[in-house]
Enzyme design. Structure first.
Site, PDB file in Angstrom:
ATOM      1  N   ASP A 104     -33.809  25.097  85.688  1.00 14.15           N
ATOM      2  CA  ASP A 104     -33.604  24.894  84.508  1.00 14.15           C
ATOM      3  C   ASP A 104     -34.934  25.227  83.562  1.00 14.15           C
ATOM      4  O   ASP A 104     -35.992  24.904  84.120  1.00 14.15           O
ATOM      5  CB  ASP A 104     -32.790  23.678  84.228  1.00 14.15           C
ATOM      6  CG  ASP A 104     -31.817  23.305  84.690  1.00 14.15           C
ATOM      7  OD1 ASP A 104     -30.979  24.476  84.929  1.00 14.15           O
ATOM      8  OD2 ASP A 104     -31.382  22.159  85.081  1.00 14.15           O
TER       9      ASP A 104
HETATM   10  N1  URA Z   1     -30.746  20.815  89.776  1.00 19.68           N
HETATM   11  C1  URA Z   1     -30.775  20.850  88.284  1.00 19.68           C
HETATM   12  O1  URA Z   1     -29.951  19.990  87.569  1.00 19.68           O
HETATM   13  N2  URA Z   1     -31.661  21.450  87.677  1.00 19.68           N
HETATM   14  C2  URA Z   1     -32.541  22.443  88.174  1.00 19.68           C
HETATM   15  O2  URA Z   1     -33.138  23.027  87.602  1.00 19.68           O
HETATM   16  C3  URA Z   1     -32.532  22.476  89.873  1.00 19.68           C
HETATM   17  C4  URA Z   1     -31.655  21.573  90.168  1.00 19.68           C
END
Ligand code: URA
Length: 235
Positions: A104
Site C-alpha cells: 500500500d
Molecule cells: N498488507 C496490507 O494490509 N498492506 C500492505 O501493504 C501489505 C500487506
C-alpha cells in the site's frame, strides 16, 4: 553481444538511441571510450561499463530490493502519489522491471522488483507460500485474544475461508510482528481489523529468508545477488 545490444538490453533506450550514445562517446569500458556500436563484448564474466561516467554491470535479468518509503504507489501509473519507479534509475523501468506484488502507499519496507516474469509470477502467487514478515504498529494495546484470533484465522469480508497468520507475536503493547503466507489485498490491515484492532503503520521486514538490510536507507535500492536470491527461497 555487440555494444548497441548491450546498452539496449540494459534499458538505455531504443536501439537508435543506444547507437547514438555510443557514437557520441558516452560509453566506456575499462576507462576507454568505445564508439563502434557493432563491436562485440563477451558476456562472461558479466562486463562492467560506464555510461556518462556511471558504472553499470551487465545483468541478464534485474532483481532488486527497494526500501519503500511511505507515500509511494507500486504502480507505474500512480493515481494519487509518486510511483516507486521515481526512486529507481529510468533504465530499470525501461527494461521492464515491475514490482513483485504490491505494498500500500502508506506501507514501508521491503519491496522486490524484477524484469524476470517467472520470478515475479512465482513470488506474487499465493501458491508459492513465501512467508512475509510485517511489523504493524496498532492503535489499541494488543491482547492475547487478538493474537490467538490472528493465529487461528479470521474471516475477511468477501472471503470464504479464514486467513490465518503463520505467526503473530507481540513486540510491545502496540507493535505486532505478523507472518503471513498469502498476499491478499490489504491483507494485514484487514486481518488486524478483523481481530479487533487497527493498523496505524505497516512495515515489511522480510520475505522468505531475506531481510531488508539495515544498511539500505529508506528510499534506497540495491541489486540482489545469488546469495540474496537463495535466502529469499528459504522458508
Ligand atoms: N498488507 C496490507 O494490509 N498492506 C500492505 O501493504 C501489505 C500487506
Amino acid at each position: 553481444m555487440d555494444l548497441e545490444t548491450l546498452l539496449f538490453s540494459q534499458g538505455f533506450g531504443s536501439r537508435r538511441q543506444c547507437r547514438g550514445m555510443i557514437a557520441e562517446g558516452r560509453l566506456s569500458i575499462g576507462g576507454e571510450a568505445r564508439t563502434d556500436p557493432h563491436a562485440d563484448i563477451p558476456l562472461t564474466p558479466p562486463p562492467e561499463f560506464d555510461v556518462d561516467g556511471a558504472r553499470w554491470m551487465y545483468r541478464e535479468k534485474a532483481y532488486i530490493a527497494l526500501n519503500k518509503p511511505a507515500g509511494y504507489e507500486c504502480s507505474r501509473d500512480p493515481q494519487h502519489h509518486l510511483s516507486v519507479f521515481h526512486l529507481l534509475p529510468p533504465q530499470l523501468a525501461e527494461r521492464g522491471v515491475q514490482s513483485v506484488g504490491r505494498l500500500d502507499q502508506d506501507t514501508t519496507g521491503l519491496l522486490l522488483l524484477s524484469d524476470d516474469g517467472a520470478f515475479v509470477h512465482t513470488y506474487t502467487s499465493p501458491k508459492k507460500k513465501v512467508p512475509k514478515v510485517y511489523l504493524a504498529t496498532v492503535r489499541h494495546p494488543l491482547d492475547d485474544a487478538q493474537l490467538a484470533k490472528l493465529r487461528d484465522g479470521v474471516l475477511l469480508h468477501g472471503e470464504s475461508k479464514p486467513s490465518a497468520a503463520l505467526a503473530a507475536e507481540r513486540r510491545d503493547d502496540h507493535s505486532l510482528e505478523l507472518t503471513v503466507l498469502e498476499g491478499k489485498y490489504h491483507q494485514v490491515k484487514r486481518m488486524v481489523a478483523a481481530a479487533g484492532n487497527r493498523v496505524e503503520k505497516l512495515h515489511r521486514e522480510r520475505m522468505g529468508g531475506y531481510a531488508l538490510p539495515d544498511s539500505l536507507a529508506e528510499g534506497a535500492w540495491r541489486w540482489l545477488d545469488e546469495a540474496d536470491l537463495a535466502a529469499l527461497r528459504e522458508k
